[in-house]
Design an enzyme around this catalytic site. Structure first.
Site, PDB file in Angstrom:
ATOM      1  N   ASP A 172       0.854  -1.188   0.000  1.00 64.79           N
ATOM      2  CA  ASP A 172       0.000   0.000   0.000  1.00 64.79           C
ATOM      3  C   ASP A 172       0.895   1.245   0.000  1.00 64.79           C
ATOM      4  O   ASP A 172       2.021   1.186  -0.465  1.00 64.79           O
ATOM      5  CB  ASP A 172      -0.949  -0.058   1.213  1.00 64.79           C
ATOM      6  CG  ASP A 172      -2.270   0.658   0.953  1.00 64.79           C
ATOM      7  OD1 ASP A 172      -2.245   1.705   0.288  1.00 64.79           O
ATOM      8  OD2 ASP A 172      -3.312   0.185   1.417  1.00 64.79           O
ATOM      9  N   HIS A 195       2.349   1.903  -3.120  1.00 66.51           N
ATOM     10  CA  HIS A 195       1.494   2.849  -3.827  1.00 66.51           C
ATOM     11  C   HIS A 195       2.040   4.272  -3.777  1.00 66.51           C
ATOM     12  O   HIS A 195       1.340   5.221  -4.083  1.00 66.51           O
ATOM     13  CB  HIS A 195       0.072   2.799  -3.271  1.00 66.51           C
ATOM     14  CG  HIS A 195      -0.625   1.487  -3.502  1.00 66.51           C
ATOM     15  ND1 HIS A 195      -1.945   1.273  -3.201  1.00 66.51           N
ATOM     16  CD2 HIS A 195      -0.169   0.311  -4.014  1.00 66.51           C
ATOM     17  CE1 HIS A 195      -2.281   0.027  -3.524  1.00 66.51           C
ATOM     18  NE2 HIS A 195      -1.208  -0.579  -4.006  1.00 66.51           N
TER      19      HIS A 195
END
Ligand SMILES: *[C@@H]1O[C@H](CO)[C@@H](O)[C@H](O)[C@H]1NC(C)=O
Ligand SMILES: *[C@@H]1O[C@H](CO)[C@@H](O)[C@H](O)[C@H]1NC(C)=O
Ligand SMILES: *[C@@H]1O[C@H](CO)[C@@H](O)[C@H](O)[C@H]1NC(C)=O
Ligand SMILES: *[C@@H]1O[C@H](CO)[C@@H](O)[C@H](O)[C@H]1NC(C)=O
Length: 348
Positions: A172, A195
């Site tokens: 993430d 991310h």
């Protein structure tokens, strides 16, 4: 939303809490073993750690030191180390964790976190919430790129935070900054997979959110899904302003530069009256390659727009030969120089 896979956790914690500078006094040790920790890798030691933390946190004088002995295996559930603490400075050092580690520092002032090593954590790794004055450095955080909800470091409602010289590879965000945060300096982060570094998403459910003075510098993004993003939901109010991205290197990064005021990860959102204001955002000395052709995406709210978006020396190319890098720009105002691809709405 949270995926917890209980695995063995190996922790070598050394937590030193310093009294206010100027108060000279002796050190006092708090060993987790004396608070009921077993350290056999099977017994849940979370309660013992929290008890020891409480003792450290409530030390009124002297320099409290929390000791977690090396060479033992501690099984911990996600642990929240809550303040406010009496000592004005807290020092966390040399933690090696494996498994479902999630350390939350809540309302801790003068926090220093150094040299933590998190491997294969199954959820958010480190959360700094409601803190003022934290220095976080030399972390090594890794989780599989396909593990959901494994943000490396989350910062919420915190001020005067410095994060430096760390490796963060997760499934993430490497670092996510949410509302109520200001004066956040991030440097020397090697991010990927993951991310990228995000501000937001802000303004969910019509919330009023504010973030300002965020400076991201000397960071590398390797094969991340996104690079540097500012995300807001429709319908929110507040602001994200005075944000700089400087000396950033992208290596095969997807969506390297994004401002998205229509954030809606699961789709089906309506446009709503939005007063959230994004302004004074600059991108300087940014180079590298992108795995997507759209390397810059400024999607600003159609009524509010983004103001004073400044690009200088930004050169990002497509990593796939023959693909053309381009920028998309909607309702952003500002200027650019020495930038390729060009960003049309910043030219006028
Ligand atoms: C962040 O960096 C700026 C200078 O770039 C400095 O003025 C500020 O004090 C720094 N803040 C922290 C928390 O390190
Ligand atoms: C830039 O970041 C790297 C880590 O990615 C670090 O080793 C280096 O010292 C940093 N350089 C500066 C000038 O801060
Ligand atoms: C919201 O507004 C944007 C910008 O005007 C537009 O591109 C988009 O289609 C709109 N979305 C919806 C769901 O109406
Ligand atoms: C970026 O730009 C396009 C317009 O081409 C938009 O439809 C897309 O959803 C935008 N947002 C992101 C986060 O990529």
């Amino acid at each position: 939303m949270l995926y917890i896979n209980v695995q063995e956790l190996f922790a070598v914690f050394l937590i030193l809490c310093f009294a206010a500078p100027g108060l000279s006094s002796a050190t006092i040790s708090f060993n987790v073993m004396n608070y009921g920790a077993v350290g056999d890798g099977k017994t849940d030691d979370s309660a013992a750690f929290l008890k020891a933390w409480k003792a450290v946190c409530q030390t009124g004088s002297g320099i409290p030191i929390l000791i977690i002995p090396a060479g033992k295996t501690f099984l911990l559930k996600p642990v929240t180390f809550s303040g406010p603490c009496k000592p004005s400075h807290i020092y966390v050092r040399g933690v090696t964790c494996k498994g479902p580690t999630a350390l939350t520092f809540y309302r801790c002032n003068g926090l220093v976190v150094k040299g933590l090593r998190h491997t294969n954590s199954q959820r958010n790794h480190i959360t700094i919430s409601g803190c003022n004055g934290a220095k976080i450095s030399n972390l090594h955080i890794s989780a599989p790129s396909d593990s959901p909800n494994t943000d490396g470091i989350d910062i919420a409602s915190s001020t005067n935070i410095r994060i430096s010289n760390s490796f963060i590879g997760t499934g993430d965000d490497c670092i996510a900054i949410s509302s109520g945060s200001s004066n956040i300096n991030i440097s020397g982060i090697d991010c990927g997979p993951g991310h990228g570094i995000s501000i937001g998403a802000l303004g969910v459910h019509g919330e009023q959110d504010t973030v300002e003075e965020v400076h991201v510098r000397n960071c590398t993004f390797k094969a991340t899904m996104n690079g540097v993003r500012i995300k807001t939901w429709q319908g929110g109010s507040g602001y994200a302003r005075k944000i700089t991205f400087e000396k950033i290197k992208f290596v095969n990064t997807g969506n390297p530069i994004v401002i998205d005021q229509y954030y809606c990860p699961s789709g089906g959102c309506q446009n709503e009256t939005t007063t959230f204001k994004i302004s004074d955002v600059s991108y300087n000395l940014i180079t590298g390659t992108s795995s997507t052709e759209k390397v810059i995406n400024f999607s600003c709210d159609k009524n509010v727009g983004c103001n004073n978006i400044v690009l200088d020396h930004v050169y990002v190319t497509a990593s796939v030969a023959g693909k053309m890098a381009y920028a998309y720009c909607y309702n952003a105002q500002g200027r650019l120089s020495h930038t390729k691809p060009s960003v049309k709405c910043l030219l006028s």
